[in-house]
Design a protein around this motif. Structure first.
Motif: not given
Lengths: 320, 102
Positions: A171, A272-273, A276, A280-281, A284-285, A292, A296
């Motif tokens: 987005k 920080y949006i 992260p 994660r996608v 993931p390690q 964060i 943040l």
């Protein structure tokens, strides 16, 4: 009130305070989502208006320069974080956050530049849109390479299709670019009817969003205690260093004084949006909790309180 | 319409919201046709997930399917994602009407 301390910073402080004293204050998720969409669109629209006034090709050198700047950040930051004792994959993961940008930090810097009456390139939102992805992708690639070297990757392939979708059609880039395009196509006349929603109340909405960010940042204090003073030092030392790179790039591009301050802020800010979520996608390690907490919990308030006033103060030294 | 009850399995997956697209792809791959998703908050052995931030959101997916399909989905999720993500799964026996829909 000190001239450089913006009123929105006080909202952030209120949010942190509320979280620290365990108040039951919690912004509804739907409101938070709405505020995010509003800020991204409004920043894009404002920049787009300016785009409608100038030939796009003139901006190409700037776009290229900020893409390169963003992509270089993780290459410089990762070894520094390794020196600070972070594991290779965590160092690259955190560097990816610094390679990307924080739209809200930019928004606060933008209002500060406007308030100080400094001249700036009003299409600066374009820099935000193009600087969001390159550093993030470079950081992710570095993190995957680190995993490969450690042979702890499990499935060591990067799903480029998923990553590209997450980063380029997520987005933030979608709304910034969409806003820029709509602003550029609509021009002043087209924007006039929606100005009362998207331009005038901008700062009030930003204040509300910072209240929410304060609540989340306040929640990171526990994580900071766990990770120790080193993370706080890293989160405070990186922004001025990266701002220097941003300001130098601005000087080479011949930007106006406000533009230099904005580019310095962008280079100094950490995502920080978007970062992260993408991490994660893709990796993931990597420890996103640590990232964060640093981005943040430390860097964002640092930029808000000290960084942005500092970059505004130093920008005149970087103009030709 | 028949009122006959058919035994099925309800597989509940609680996981990081970041996994949603991949978990849904897994459900489709195993030919599961019926599921619902909602956002939840809670705690995993890895820590609390209070959902106050995008990276901290959690989803709960409830799938109703044949027991063998539920097992296959759970095995695939365990193999691919359990090492790096917070995931909790559990099975319940349910009875449904119109069993051919699951």
């Amino acid at each position: 009130m000190p001239a450089m301390l913006d009123v929105v910073v006080l909202f952030f402080a209120l949010g942190v305070f509320a979280r620290v004293v365990k108040s039951d204050l919690r912004l509804p998720e739907a409101l938070y989502e709405t505020l995010t969409i509003y800020l991204l669109l409004a920043i894009g629209l404002k920049g787009g208006l300016e785009l409608s006034r100038q030939p796009l090709m003139d901006l190409l050198p700037q776009v290229l320069a900020v893409v390169i700047l963003g992509a270089l950040v993780p290459l410089v930051v990762t070894p520094l974080l390794r020196l600070a004792g972070l594991k290779p994959v965590d160092a690259a993961g955190l560097a990816a956050h610094y390679g990307s940008v924080s739209v809200v930090t930019f928004a606060v810097a933008l209002t500060a530049v406007q308030q100080a009456g400094l001249p700036y390139e009003s299409h600066a939102a374009l820099w935000v849109a193009v600087m969001e992805a390159p550093g993030l992708v470079v950081g992710i690639v570095l993190a995957r390479l680190a995993l490969k070297r450690a042979d702890a990757g499990g499935d060591s392939r990067i799903r480029w299709d998923l990553l590209a979708h997450e980063v380029l059609l997520g987005k933030s880039v979608l709304l910034l670019m969409g806003g820029l395009l709509i602003g550029a196509v609509a021009g002043d006349a087209g924007m006039a009817p929606i100005k009362a929603v998207f331009i005038d109340p901008f700062k009030g909405v930003l204040a509300l969003f910072l209240l929410e960010l304060g609540l989340v940042a306040g929640g990171q204090l526990g994580a900071l205690k766990r990770h120790g003073i080193k993370l706080v030092l890293v989160g405070c030392a990186l922004p001025p260093l990266l701002a220097l790179a941003g300001a130098t790039t601005g000087m080479l591009l011949g930007l106006q004084v406000g533009g230099v301050a904005l580019l310095a802020t962008l280079a100094a800010s950490a995502s920080y949006i978007a970062a992260p979520a993408a991490l994660r996608v893709a990796v993931p390690q990597a420890n996103t909790g640590l990232a964060i907490a640093c981005a943040l919990g430390v860097t964002f308030p640092f930029n808000l309180l000290l960084g942005i006033p500092l970059y505004l103060h130093l920008a005149p030294y970087f103009t030709q | 319409m028949s009122n006959k009850h058919h035994p099925k399995t309800k597989l509940t997956l609680v996981a990081e919201a970041a996994l949603e697209p991949r978990l849904l792809a897994e459900l489709k791959r195993h030919q599961a046709h019926v599921w619902t998703i909602c956002e939840v908050r809670g705690a995993f052995p890895e820590g609390e997930r209070d959902g106050d931030w995008e990276a901290n959101r959690t989803i709960e997916i409830k799938v109703i399917c044949e027991p063998t399909v539920a097992d296959a989905i759970a095995d695939a999720v365990l193999a691919k994602y359990a090492a790096d993500y917070s995931v909790v799964m559990y099975f319940s026996d349910v009875s449904v009407l119109r069993g051919e829909r699951y």
